[in-house]
Design an enzyme around this catalytic site. Structure first.
Site, PDB file in Angstrom:
ATOM      1  N   CYS A  22       0.745  -1.301  -0.077  1.00  0.00           N
ATOM      2  CA  CYS A  22      -0.046  -0.140  -0.055  1.00  0.00           C
ATOM      3  C   CYS A  22       0.698   1.232   0.100  1.00  0.00           C
ATOM      4  CB  CYS A  22      -0.931   0.044   1.073  1.00  0.00           C
ATOM      5  SG  CYS A  22      -0.172   0.071   2.771  1.00  0.00           S
ATOM      6  N   HIS A  25      -1.971   0.898   7.025  1.00  0.00           N
ATOM      7  CA  HIS A  25      -2.433   0.852   5.589  1.00  0.00           C
ATOM      8  C   HIS A  25      -2.852   2.387   5.097  1.00  0.00           C
ATOM      9  CE1 HIS A  25      -4.475  -0.158   1.864  1.00  0.00           C
ATOM     10  NE2 HIS A  25      -5.804   0.445   2.162  1.00  0.00           N
ATOM     11  N   ASP A  43      -8.256   3.928  -3.320  1.00  0.00           N
ATOM     12  CA  ASP A  43      -7.135   2.928  -2.925  1.00  0.00           C
ATOM     13  C   ASP A  43      -7.105   1.800  -3.709  1.00  0.00           C
ATOM     14  OD1 ASP A  43      -5.828   1.103  -1.324  1.00  0.00           O
ATOM     15  OD2 ASP A  43      -7.479   0.927   0.167  1.00  0.00           O
TER      16      ASP A  43
END
Length: 270
Positions: A72, A111, A126
């Site tokens: 991420c 994250h 995302d």
């Protein structure tokens, strides 16, 4: 930091984006849908004990030109540079991962995701959440199921905290929880350091890869390989250690620089 025109073009070519990219909803939605289908989520660097760098040059060298993916901090870090270059306004956020864990689990904020300002309101973008990544834009509306190119997602808000959920076979499962407080670069640096080096981080002792092309999801966890199409039964296969690199190359599109060292580490998983 904005990317050069050449770097932006190289990124758009990498994900298969055609036409003119603008700072609008249509462009953002197309990027979020295309990116996870081409640039795989993977943790080869932490798995092999190789540092993960969080710079625009590192993102371009690895994810765009190097035939690799990342997790991420890299995936959404690259996305942040792309959006800044295109002229989007956004806020970096940090979330506590709850995927495959109890709803009240205490997890670190490891994250990274982005909240992007659009004329009709903010949305979440995302491209870096592995096998359960949301390939659509999510409006900040609580309790409303939202369609995406893959499964339906929804957000739940209580006392300023939000939870993202994915619908799988009629059941809502939480992926992560977060607030709208801006995450700073130092927060990314700390989260990246812990995620890529801590013995408690599964990225340092497990092999993970995922890709979400249109209509499919591919996921590898150690030697377990699954493929899924929405509405159909998941296909599962246990790989032999010596098969894994071939699958990473063929199905996930990864360019493996040190195949022998990676194969040796994979054998320890058995």
């Amino acid at each position: 930091m904005s990317l050069s025109a050449a770097d932006l073009q190289a990124y758009l070519i990498r994900i298969g984006f055609e036409g003119e990219a603008r700072a609008d909803r249509e462009t953002l939605a197309r990027i979020v849908a295309l990116h996870p289908g081409v640039i795989p989520f993977e943790n080869l660097n932490p798995f092999l004990g190789i540092p993960v760098e969080l710079t625009a040059d590192a993102f371009m060298a690895k994810l765009v030109h190097g035939g690799r993916g990342g997790y991420c901090f890299e995936q959404n870090g690259l996305l942040a540079h792309v959006l800044e270059t295109l002229g989007f306004k956004f806020t970096p956020l940090a979330a506590r991962v709850l995927w495959m864990q109890d709803e009240d689990a205490e997890t670190p904020r490891t994250h990274k995701l982005l909240m992007v300002d659009l004329p009709d309101g903010p949305v979440l973008a995302d491209v870096g959440f592995g096998g359960a990544v949301c390939t659509g834009l999510l409006r900040l509306e609580s309790g409303v199921p939202q369609e995406t190119p893959h499964e339906r997602f929804r957000l739940l808000e209580k006392d300023g905290e939000w939870r993202q959920q994915i619908e799988i076979r009629g059941e809502w499962r939480t992926t992560y929880r977060f607030t709208l407080e801006q995450a700073l670069a130092i927060d990314d640096a700390l989260g990246n350091w812990w995620t890529s080096t801590s013995p408690a981080s599964h990225f340092t002792f497990s092999l993970v890869a995922a890709r979400s092309p249109a209509g499919r999801r591919l996921a590898l966890r150690n030697l377990d390989y699954t493929t899924h199409q929405p509405g159909e039964d998941t296909q599962r296969r246990r790989l032999a250690p010596d098969e894994v690199c071939a699958v990473l190359e063929s199905d996930f599109g990864l360019r493996l620089a040190d195949r022998d060292n990676l194969t040796a580490k994979i054998r320890t998983l058995a």
